[in-house]
Design an enzyme around this catalytic site. Structure first.
Site, PDB file in Angstrom:
ATOM      1  N   LYS A   1     -10.436   8.446   2.023  1.00 16.59           N
ATOM      2  CA  LYS A   1      -9.560   8.410   0.840  1.00 16.59           C
ATOM      3  C   LYS A   1      -9.054   9.809   0.499  1.00 16.59           C
ATOM      4  O   LYS A   1      -7.894   9.995   0.156  1.00 16.59           O
ATOM      5  CB  LYS A   1     -10.320   7.821  -0.374  1.00 16.59           C
TER       6      LYS A   1
ATOM      7  N   ASP B   1     -16.215   6.258   2.033  1.00 19.51           N
ATOM      8  CA  ASP B   1     -16.030   7.267   3.083  1.00 19.51           C
ATOM      9  C   ASP B   1     -15.007   6.868   4.132  1.00 19.51           C
ATOM     10  O   ASP B   1     -15.122   7.250   5.296  1.00 19.51           O
ATOM     11  CB  ASP B   1     -17.383   7.602   3.757  1.00 19.51           C
TER      12      ASP B   1
ATOM     13  N   GLY C   1     -17.638  11.788  -2.416  1.00 19.65           N
ATOM     14  CA  GLY C   1     -17.484  13.000  -1.617  1.00 19.65           C
ATOM     15  C   GLY C   1     -16.224  12.840  -0.807  1.00 19.65           C
ATOM     16  O   GLY C   1     -16.157  12.002   0.082  1.00 19.65           O
ATOM     17  N   HIS C   2     -15.178  13.576  -1.161  1.00 20.49           N
ATOM     18  CA  HIS C   2     -13.891  13.428  -0.501  1.00 20.49           C
ATOM     19  C   HIS C   2     -13.578  14.708   0.276  1.00 20.49           C
ATOM     20  O   HIS C   2     -13.566  15.795  -0.291  1.00 20.49           O
ATOM     21  CB  HIS C   2     -12.801  13.121  -1.526  1.00 20.49           C
TER      22      HIS C   2
ATOM     23  N   GLN D   1     -15.627   5.516  -4.016  1.00 24.74           N
ATOM     24  CA  GLN D   1     -16.395   4.393  -3.477  1.00 24.74           C
ATOM     25  C   GLN D   1     -15.438   3.355  -2.866  1.00 24.74           C
ATOM     26  O   GLN D   1     -14.412   3.745  -2.342  1.00 24.74           O
ATOM     27  CB  GLN D   1     -17.320   3.773  -4.541  1.00 24.74           C
TER      28      GLN D   1
HETATM   29  P1  GDP Z   1     -13.713   9.484   1.436  1.00 27.37           P
HETATM   30  O1  GDP Z   1     -14.972   9.459   0.667  1.00 27.37           O
HETATM   31  O2  GDP Z   1     -13.106   8.119   1.580  1.00 27.37           O
HETATM   32  O3  GDP Z   1     -12.725  10.497   0.942  1.00 27.37           O
HETATM   33  O4  GDP Z   1     -14.105   9.919   2.910  1.00 27.37           O
HETATM   34  P2  GDP Z   1     -15.064  11.169   3.314  1.00 27.37           P
HETATM   35  O5  GDP Z   1     -14.282  12.415   3.168  1.00 27.37           O
HETATM   36  O6  GDP Z   1     -16.373  11.070   2.642  1.00 27.37           O
HETATM   37  O7  GDP Z   1     -15.346  10.820   4.833  1.00 27.37           O
HETATM   38  C1  GDP Z   1     -14.316  10.692   5.780  1.00 27.37           C
HETATM   39  C2  GDP Z   1     -14.534  11.712   6.900  1.00 27.37           C
HETATM   40  O8  GDP Z   1     -13.673  11.419   7.977  1.00 27.37           O
HETATM   41  C3  GDP Z   1     -14.210  13.130   6.482  1.00 27.37           C
HETATM   42  O9  GDP Z   1     -15.063  14.008   7.157  1.00 27.37           O
HETATM   43  C4  GDP Z   1     -12.767  13.319   6.965  1.00 27.37           C
HETATM   44  O10 GDP Z   1     -12.448  14.672   7.249  1.00 27.37           O
HETATM   45  C5  GDP Z   1     -12.787  12.498   8.223  1.00 27.37           C
HETATM   46  N1  GDP Z   1     -11.510  11.859   8.584  1.00 27.37           N
HETATM   47  C6  GDP Z   1     -10.556  11.326   7.764  1.00 27.37           C
HETATM   48  N2  GDP Z   1      -9.578  10.759   8.503  1.00 27.37           N
HETATM   49  C7  GDP Z   1      -9.929  10.933   9.804  1.00 27.37           C
HETATM   50  C8  GDP Z   1      -9.329  10.530  11.054  1.00 27.37           C
HETATM   51  O11 GDP Z   1      -8.301   9.873  11.106  1.00 27.37           O
HETATM   52  N3  GDP Z   1     -10.013  10.872  12.186  1.00 27.37           N
HETATM   53  C9  GDP Z   1     -11.189  11.556  12.175  1.00 27.37           C
HETATM   54  N4  GDP Z   1     -11.775  11.847  13.335  1.00 27.37           N
HETATM   55  N5  GDP Z   1     -11.765  11.950  11.009  1.00 27.37           N
HETATM   56  C10 GDP Z   1     -11.145  11.631   9.857  1.00 27.37           C
HETATM   57  P1  IMO Z   2     -16.864   8.007  -1.667  1.00 26.18           P
HETATM   58  O1  IMO Z   2     -15.930   8.120  -2.847  1.00 26.18           O
HETATM   59  C1  IMO Z   2     -20.201   6.017   0.262  1.00 26.18           C
HETATM   60  C2  IMO Z   2     -23.305   4.372  -2.364  1.00 26.18           C
HETATM   61  C3  IMO Z   2     -24.674   4.999  -2.305  1.00 26.18           C
HETATM   62  C4  IMO Z   2     -25.531   3.786  -2.614  1.00 26.18           C
HETATM   63  C5  IMO Z   2     -24.701   3.058  -3.676  1.00 26.18           C
HETATM   64  C6  IMO Z   2     -25.103   3.344  -5.105  1.00 26.18           C
HETATM   65  O2  IMO Z   2     -17.127   9.297  -0.998  1.00 26.18           O
HETATM   66  O3  IMO Z   2     -16.400   6.928  -0.747  1.00 26.18           O
HETATM   67  P2  IMO Z   2     -24.756   5.435  -6.703  1.00 26.18           P
HETATM   68  O4  IMO Z   2     -25.232   6.852  -6.575  1.00 26.18           O
HETATM   69  O5  IMO Z   2     -23.279   5.295  -6.808  1.00 26.18           O
HETATM   70  O6  IMO Z   2     -25.480   4.683  -7.778  1.00 26.18           O
HETATM   71  O7  IMO Z   2     -25.215   4.738  -5.315  1.00 26.18           O
HETATM   72  O8  IMO Z   2     -23.365   3.472  -3.464  1.00 26.18           O
HETATM   73  N1  IMO Z   2     -22.203   5.313  -2.632  1.00 26.18           N
HETATM   74  C7  IMO Z   2     -21.311   5.721  -1.714  1.00 26.18           C
HETATM   75  N2  IMO Z   2     -21.251   5.464  -0.391  1.00 26.18           N
HETATM   76  N3  IMO Z   2     -19.251   6.759  -0.328  1.00 26.18           N
HETATM   77  C8  IMO Z   2     -19.280   6.996  -1.659  1.00 26.18           C
HETATM   78  O9  IMO Z   2     -18.281   7.594  -2.326  1.00 26.18           O
HETATM   79  C9  IMO Z   2     -20.374   6.507  -2.415  1.00 26.18           C
HETATM   80  N4  IMO Z   2     -20.733   6.583  -3.713  1.00 26.18           N
HETATM   81  C10 IMO Z   2     -21.843   5.839  -3.831  1.00 26.18           C
HETATM   82  O10 IMO Z   2     -24.938   5.501  -0.997  1.00 26.18           O
HETATM   83  O11 IMO Z   2     -25.619   2.958  -1.487  1.00 26.18           O
HETATM   84 MG    MG Z   3     -16.935  10.122   0.822  1.00 25.44          MG
END
Ligand code: GDP
Ligand code: IMO
Ligand code: MG
Length: 429
Positions: free
Chosen positions: A16, A13, A40-41, A223
């Site tokens: 990415k 998270d 979850g992106h 991840q």
């Molecule tokens: P990912 O799994 O690495 O793609 O990240 P996620 O999308 O799960 O979580 C990142 C969260 O931070 C999302 O809600 C993005 O919209 C938000 N985000 C990404 N870059 C920034 C930033 O520079 N500032 C803020 N405030 N939010 C950001």
């Molecule tokens: P993105 O791509 C954050 C974590 C789960 C748990 C562990 C194992 O959005 O960064 P799983 O269901 O993969 O067997 O769970 O990994 N986990 C993540 N945490 N971002 C993710 O993906 C994750 N995908 C799995 O919370 O701790």
């Molecule tokens: Mg994510």
């Protein structure tokens, strides 16, 4: 022309999705190579927010998306996601999405086993997403997987299901969970076959062709390194290799084609699920980071645990993940904090160490050693050039760069696609 691989440098998270979306404007193909719909992106484009789990983030930019063999694919989740983005005006068809014919499938028995196992672990649960990721990868290395190509061969499917059910129903029975019937699974898969097979192909051929015609490929990791099944905080990890090296095996292309490895790190740290987290904050600052950063899991909605930036851990992720340049995201979330801490090492049972040990008890005993920096009163939110950043913010970024031993090539200052500062073009190699 260089390709780019994007991987998470913490516990997921990091942003990415935003970075891949931003870079995708200059790529031809975006490839997912590991993980599944546990990812979850989030992509914010004007008033529209896209939350993608399986679809490569490049599809939002109209680029060709590829799901590689290293992914575990839940067919129902994929079709639901295609429907969801269609409602947002995004058309995903076999024209713009190709799936490796040898990708292993997640069947309904995988999330059932995932959840039954978590229940059985009780207090020691991993905190998985419950999507069946672990059991699906176990079946892959156990040579039991149903793969996408099997949907074209009903006899193969039938025989493979017998073997799979012998294994899974024994386990489910042992865990006191309901068993699965062959007919239901077989009928379900045969009904899905005509919807899925048009997407299937040997994607390695397409990638090989792309390579020879000078097309740019962006590998989208899910991840992060600290969730890598080998290099992460085992057993509190996901079940795939998240390091850049896996982009080659998980896509079907040589390691020299991976290109520049870009690691993504938040300007602080978060983690969802259980497991060690040395710089975690249980105080008001931790709460504030969670609120300001809207730190709730994209997939499960769980609140993310928050803490200070752990430079010791990211340095380790840089080394084992093969990261050549770093993107620092969510700098804006730190705006207005009077002081900031960076973890530079750990005290473990009276000893000072500069890496996170592999053994679980030692990991759990790691006490952070902090360096304190002055915060900034101005705003970094939405900044699009280095010159707009307060001096203390620049100092913070520079100090991180020194400690993690990798150059920071991009900064992200809001969720919005274009609120990004580029110091060096990753595609330039
Ligand atoms: P990912 O799994 O690495 O793609 O990240 P996620 O999308 O799960 O979580 C990142 C969260 O931070 C999302 O809600 C993005 O919209 C938000 N985000 C990404 N870059 C920034 C930033 O520079 N500032 C803020 N405030 N939010 C950001
Ligand atoms: P993105 O791509 C954050 C974590 C789960 C748990 C562990 C194992 O959005 O960064 P799983 O269901 O993969 O067997 O769970 O990994 N986990 C993540 N945490 N971002 C993710 O993906 C994750 N995908 C799995 O919370 O701790
Ligand atoms: Mg994510």
């Amino acid at each position: 022309m260089a390709n780019v691989a994007v991987i998470g440098a913490q516990w997921g998270d990091e942003g990415k999705g935003k970075v891949v979306d931003w870079l995708a404007s200059r790529a031809d193909i975006v490839v997912r190579f590991q993980g599944g719909h546990n990812a979850g992106h989030t992509l914010v484009v004007g008033n529209e927010t896209y939350r993608l789990s399986l679809l490569p983030s490049g599809v939002v930019r109209g680029k060709l998306g590829v799901i590689g063999n290293g992914v575990v694919l839940d067919p129902q989740a994929l079709l639901s996601e295609i429907e969801k983005v269609a409602a947002q005006g995004l058309k995903v068809t076999p024209e713009n999405l190709r799936i490796a014919e040898n990708v292993p499938l997640i069947l309904p028995l995988h999330p059932a086993l995932d959840r039954a196992r978590e229940t059985a672990r009780g207090e020691d649960k991993i905190g998985t997403t419950g999507r069946g990721i672990g059991p699906a990868y176990e079946d892959k290395v156990g040579r039991r997987s149903i793969r996408l190509c099997d949907l074209a061969e009903p006899e193969t499917l039938s025989a493979k299901l017998d073997e799979l059910l012998l294994h899974h129903n024994s386990l489910l029975r042992g865990l006191g969970a309901p068993e699965f019937s062959k007919k239901e699974l077989l009928d379900g898969l045969l009904a899905l076959a005509p919807k899925l097979l048009p997407y299937a192909e040997p994607v390695w051929e397409r990638l090989d062709e792309a390579r020879h015609s000078g097309k740019r490929v962006l590998f989208e990791g899910a991840q992060a390194v600290m969730l890598d099944v080998d290099h992460g905080t085992y057993p509190y990890v996901t079940s795939s290799n998240t390091v850049a090296g896996n982009a080659a095996g998980g896509a079907g292309i040589g390691p020299d084609a991976i290109g520049f490895v870009l690691g993504i790190a938040k300007a602080y740290t978060t983690r969802v699920g259980s497991g060690p987290f040395p710089s975690e904050l249980h105080d008001e600052t931790g709460k504030l980071l969670g609120e300001r950063g809207r730190e709730f899991g994209t997939v499960t909605g769980r609140p993310r645990r928050c803490g200070w930036f752990d430079a010791c851990m990211v340095r380790q992720a840089v080394k084992v993940g093969g990261i050549q340049g770093l993107v620092l995201t969510k700098l804006d979330v730190l705006d207005g904090l009077p002081e900031l801490k960076i973890c530079t090492g750990y005290r473990i049972n009276g000893e000072t160490v500069k890496r996170l040990p592999a053994a679980f008890r030692a990991q759990a005993a790691a006490e952070p050693i902090y360096e304190t920096l002055q915060g900034w009163s101005g705003s970094t939110r939405g900044a699009r050039s280095y010159a707009e950043l307060p001096a203390e913010a620049v100092k913070y970024v520079r100090r991180i760069e020194e400690l993690v031993e990798a150059p920071i090539v991009l900064l992200s200052t809001s969720p919005e696609r274009d609120d990004t500062i580029m110091m060096r073009d990753p595609f330039a190699g």
